[in-house]
Design a protein around this motif. Structure first.
Motif, PDB file in Angstrom:
ATOM      1  N   ASN A  43       0.812  -1.218   0.000  1.00 12.99           N
ATOM      2  CA  ASN A  43       0.000   0.000   0.000  1.00 12.99           C
ATOM      3  C   ASN A  43       0.845   1.267   0.000  1.00 12.99           C
ATOM      4  O   ASN A  43       0.411   2.313   0.461  1.00 12.99           O
ATOM      5  CB  ASN A  43      -0.928   0.010   1.212  1.00 12.99           C
ATOM      6  CG  ASN A  43      -0.159   0.001   2.535  1.00 12.99           C
ATOM      7  OD1 ASN A  43       1.040  -0.251   2.564  1.00 12.99           O
ATOM      8  ND2 ASN A  43      -0.862   0.264   3.635  1.00 12.99           N
ATOM      9  N   LYS A  45       2.449   4.610  -1.261  1.00 16.47           N
ATOM     10  CA  LYS A  45       1.985   5.661  -2.173  1.00 16.47           C
ATOM     11  C   LYS A  45       3.122   6.022  -3.129  1.00 16.47           C
ATOM     12  O   LYS A  45       3.909   6.922  -2.866  1.00 16.47           O
ATOM     13  CB  LYS A  45       1.510   6.882  -1.382  1.00 16.47           C
ATOM     14  CG  LYS A  45       0.311   6.614  -0.501  1.00 16.47           C
ATOM     15  CD  LYS A  45      -0.270   7.897   0.063  1.00 16.47           C
ATOM     16  CE  LYS A  45       0.677   8.566   1.033  1.00 16.47           C
ATOM     17  NZ  LYS A  45       0.062   9.779   1.639  1.00 16.47           N
ATOM     18  N   ILE A  47       2.503   6.533  -6.574  1.00 21.71           N
ATOM     19  CA  ILE A  47       1.884   7.071  -7.786  1.00 21.71           C
ATOM     20  C   ILE A  47       1.415   8.485  -7.489  1.00 21.71           C
ATOM     21  O   ILE A  47       0.842   8.746  -6.421  1.00 21.71           O
ATOM     22  CB  ILE A  47       0.699   6.201  -8.241  1.00 21.71           C
ATOM     23  CG1 ILE A  47       1.158   4.757  -8.493  1.00 21.71           C
ATOM     24  CG2 ILE A  47       0.049   6.774  -9.499  1.00 21.71           C
ATOM     25  CD1 ILE A  47       0.015   3.795  -8.746  1.00 21.71           C
ATOM     26  N   CYS A  57      -1.797   5.064  -3.781  1.00 23.61           N
ATOM     27  CA  CYS A  57      -1.256   3.726  -3.953  1.00 23.61           C
ATOM     28  C   CYS A  57      -2.011   3.042  -5.089  1.00 23.61           C
ATOM     29  O   CYS A  57      -3.007   3.567  -5.600  1.00 23.61           O
ATOM     30  CB  CYS A  57      -1.372   2.925  -2.653  1.00 23.61           C
ATOM     31  SG  CYS A  57      -3.061   2.440  -2.222  1.00 23.61           S
ATOM     32  N   HIS A  58      -1.565   1.855  -5.458  1.00 24.72           N
ATOM     33  CA  HIS A  58      -2.199   1.205  -6.613  1.00 24.72           C
ATOM     34  C   HIS A  58      -3.603   0.705  -6.287  1.00 24.72           C
ATOM     35  O   HIS A  58      -4.381   0.402  -7.198  1.00 24.72           O
ATOM     36  CB  HIS A  58      -1.325   0.063  -7.126  1.00 24.72           C
ATOM     37  CG  HIS A  58      -1.317  -1.146  -6.257  1.00 24.72           C
ATOM     38  ND1 HIS A  58      -0.514  -1.266  -5.146  1.00 24.72           N
ATOM     39  CD2 HIS A  58      -2.020  -2.308  -6.339  1.00 24.72           C
ATOM     40  CE1 HIS A  58      -0.716  -2.440  -4.577  1.00 24.72           C
ATOM     41  NE2 HIS A  58      -1.637  -3.093  -5.284  1.00 24.72           N
ATOM     42  N   HIS A  59      -3.949   0.626  -4.985  1.00 24.11           N
ATOM     43  CA  HIS A  59      -5.320   0.262  -4.624  1.00 24.11           C
ATOM     44  C   HIS A  59      -6.296   1.414  -4.879  1.00 24.11           C
ATOM     45  O   HIS A  59      -7.506   1.186  -4.918  1.00 24.11           O
ATOM     46  CB  HIS A  59      -5.386  -0.147  -3.148  1.00 24.11           C
ATOM     47  CG  HIS A  59      -4.531  -1.323  -2.804  1.00 24.11           C
ATOM     48  ND1 HIS A  59      -4.800  -2.605  -3.242  1.00 24.11           N
ATOM     49  CD2 HIS A  59      -3.377  -1.403  -2.081  1.00 24.11           C
ATOM     50  CE1 HIS A  59      -3.869  -3.439  -2.787  1.00 24.11           C
ATOM     51  NE2 HIS A  59      -2.997  -2.728  -2.079  1.00 24.11           N
ATOM     52  N   LEU A  61      -6.290   3.257  -7.627  1.00 20.09           N
ATOM     53  CA  LEU A  61      -6.327   3.554  -9.058  1.00 20.09           C
ATOM     54  C   LEU A  61      -7.734   3.592  -9.629  1.00 20.09           C
ATOM     55  O   LEU A  61      -7.991   4.310 -10.597  1.00 20.09           O
ATOM     56  CB  LEU A  61      -5.476   2.535  -9.825  1.00 20.09           C
ATOM     57  CG  LEU A  61      -3.958   2.649  -9.630  1.00 20.09           C
ATOM     58  CD1 LEU A  61      -3.241   1.538 -10.382  1.00 20.09           C
ATOM     59  CD2 LEU A  61      -3.462   4.012 -10.094  1.00 20.09           C
ATOM     60  N   GLN A  71       4.287   7.612 -12.362  1.00 23.71           N
ATOM     61  CA  GLN A  71       4.909   6.585 -11.528  1.00 23.71           C
ATOM     62  C   GLN A  71       6.164   7.152 -10.865  1.00 23.71           C
ATOM     63  O   GLN A  71       7.037   7.717 -11.527  1.00 23.71           O
ATOM     64  CB  GLN A  71       5.283   5.375 -12.369  1.00 23.71           C
ATOM     65  CG  GLN A  71       5.918   4.242 -11.586  1.00 23.71           C
ATOM     66  CD  GLN A  71       4.909   3.472 -10.773  1.00 23.71           C
ATOM     67  OE1 GLN A  71       3.931   2.990 -11.321  1.00 23.71           O
ATOM     68  NE2 GLN A  71       5.145   3.353  -9.478  1.00 23.71           N
ATOM     69  N   LEU A 166       0.162   4.951 -16.663  1.00 27.49           N
ATOM     70  CA  LEU A 166       1.172   4.130 -16.011  1.00 27.49           C
ATOM     71  C   LEU A 166       1.610   3.004 -16.936  1.00 27.49           C
ATOM     72  O   LEU A 166       0.865   2.611 -17.842  1.00 27.49           O
ATOM     73  CB  LEU A 166       0.612   3.541 -14.718  1.00 27.49           C
ATOM     74  CG  LEU A 166       0.200   4.531 -13.634  1.00 27.49           C
ATOM     75  CD1 LEU A 166      -0.415   3.787 -12.457  1.00 27.49           C
ATOM     76  CD2 LEU A 166       1.377   5.371 -13.169  1.00 27.49           C
ATOM     77  N   PRO A 169       1.289  -3.438 -15.852  1.00 22.18           N
ATOM     78  CA  PRO A 169       1.695  -4.132 -14.617  1.00 22.18           C
ATOM     79  C   PRO A 169       2.744  -5.195 -14.900  1.00 22.18           C
ATOM     80  O   PRO A 169       2.578  -6.034 -15.776  1.00 22.18           O
ATOM     81  CB  PRO A 169       0.387  -4.763 -14.121  1.00 22.18           C
ATOM     82  CG  PRO A 169      -0.693  -3.925 -14.725  1.00 22.18           C
ATOM     83  CD  PRO A 169      -0.159  -3.479 -16.076  1.00 22.18           C
ATOM     84  N   ASP A 173       7.855  -2.523 -13.196  1.00 24.47           N
ATOM     85  CA  ASP A 173       7.653  -2.414 -11.762  1.00 24.47           C
ATOM     86  C   ASP A 173       8.954  -2.751 -11.053  1.00 24.47           C
ATOM     87  O   ASP A 173       9.258  -3.911 -10.824  1.00 24.47           O
ATOM     88  CB  ASP A 173       6.534  -3.360 -11.321  1.00 24.47           C
ATOM     89  CG  ASP A 173       6.207  -3.195  -9.845  1.00 24.47           C
ATOM     90  OD1 ASP A 173       6.621  -2.184  -9.261  1.00 24.47           O
ATOM     91  OD2 ASP A 173       5.558  -4.094  -9.288  1.00 24.47           O
TER      92      ASP A 173
END
Length: 248
Positions: A43, A45, A47, A57-59, A61, A71, A166, A169, A173
Motif C-alpha cells: 500500500n 503511495k 503514484i 497507492c495502486h489500490h 487507481l 509513476q 502508467l 503491470p 515495476d
C-alpha cells in the motif's frame, strides 16, 4: 555532521505562476503507507495524480482511471521519475539523468550531501553538488528553483499533456537499489532560453559504475596454475605393493 539540503519550493501565487501540481509533486512524501488502505499489502503511495495533486497507492487507481498518473520510483531512498514521463510535463534539459534498469531517470529533489563540492569543475547551480559535464542541475527541483528565481514563472518550460498513463503491470515495476548499476545519460535535445546555452554538447559518456563482489573466487586458469593436473594425478595415484630388492 550530515548537512541536508532543503527542498526548493516556491509558493503558488499569481506572480510566481507555479502550477499547483508541480508544487505538490516536489513536496509530496512518497512511499508512505496509504491511510485509506492501511490494512492492504503493498500500500505504498508511489503514484502521483497530476489532476488531484496527491500521492496514491495502486489500490486507489479505480478512483483515478481518467486522470494523468505519474509513476514514482526510488534510488537509495530518494524519489526519481522516468525522463520519458517527466519530459511530457516539463523541460528536463540540463538536469543530470541516469540509466538504470533500461530506464532513464532524474531525481525530483536534491539529495543530502555531507559537504558542498565547490572545488569541482562543474557543480549544480541550485545546491552545488558535483555534476558531470555539461549538466547544470542535479534534480528537477534545483532547475525549477533557478527558473523561478531568475524569471519568475514556469510557463515557457511546461508542456501540454492531456494523457499520462502508467506502464503495464509487471513490465516496469522495479525499485532501484544501492546495488543497481547506473551510468550518466546526457539528454540535451531541447534547449532552454533562460539557461546557459554555451555548454558543450556531449553525445556519449562511457563512465560506468561497476558492482563489487564481496566473494573471492579463483578462476579456472588460476586454479590450474596452483594445482596442475599432472601434479594432482601424481599425488592422488595409489601406491603399489612394496617389493624387496634381490639378494646378491
Amino acid at each position: 555532521m550530515l548537512k541536508i539540503q532543503p527542498n526548493f519550493l516556491v509558493e503558488s501565487s499569481s506572480s510566481t505562476r507555479l502550477p499547483t501540481w508541480l508544487e505538490s509533486l516536489l513536496s509530496e512524501k512518497f512511499f508512505n503507507p496509504c491511510m485509506i488502505h492501511e490494512d492492504a499489502k503493498k500500500n505504498e503511495k508511489n503514484i502521483f495524480c497530476v489532476d488531484c495533486c496527491e500521492a496514491i497507492c495502486h489500490h486507489c487507481l479505480h478512483l483515478h482511471n481518467s486522470h494523468r498518473l505519474l509513476q514514482i520510483r526510488r534510488y537509495v531512498y530518494h524519489d526519481v521519475i522516468r525522463v520519458g514521463d517527466a519530459e511530457k510535463l516539463m523541460d528536463c534539459s540540463y538536469v543530470q539523468a541516469y540509466t538504470a534498469n533500461s530506464a532513464k531517470v532524474v531525481f525530483l529533489n536534491p539529495r543530502p550531501q555531507t559537504r558542498i563540492s565547490r572545488n569541482l569543475s562543474n557543480n549544480c547551480i541550485g545546491c552545488e553538488r558535483g555534476l558531470q559535464d555539461p549538466y547544470l542541475f542535479c534534480s528537477l527541483s534545483c532547475k525549477i528553483h533557478h527558473i523561478m528565481r531568475s524569471e519568475g514563472m514556469m510557463s515557457e518550460y511546461l508542456h501540454e499533456c492531456e494523457i499520462l498513463t502508467l506502464p503495464e503491470p509487471g513490465s516496469d515495476d522495479w525499485l532501484m537499489t544501492p546495488e543497481s548499476v547506473i551510468e550518466p545519460f546526457v539528454s540535451l535535445t531541447t534547449s532552454s532560453s533562460g539557461l546557459n546555452t554555451n555548454c558543450a554538447r556531449v553525445d556519449h559518456l562511457t563512465i560506468v559504475r561497476k558492482k563489487r563482489s564481496s566473494k573471492f573466487e579463483i578462476s579456472g586458469a588460476a586454479r590450474e596454475a596452483i594445482h596442475p593436473p599432472e601434479l594432482e594425478a601424481t599425488v592422488n595415484r595409489r601406491k603399489g605393493m612394496p617389493r624387496r630388492s634381490p639378494f646378491n
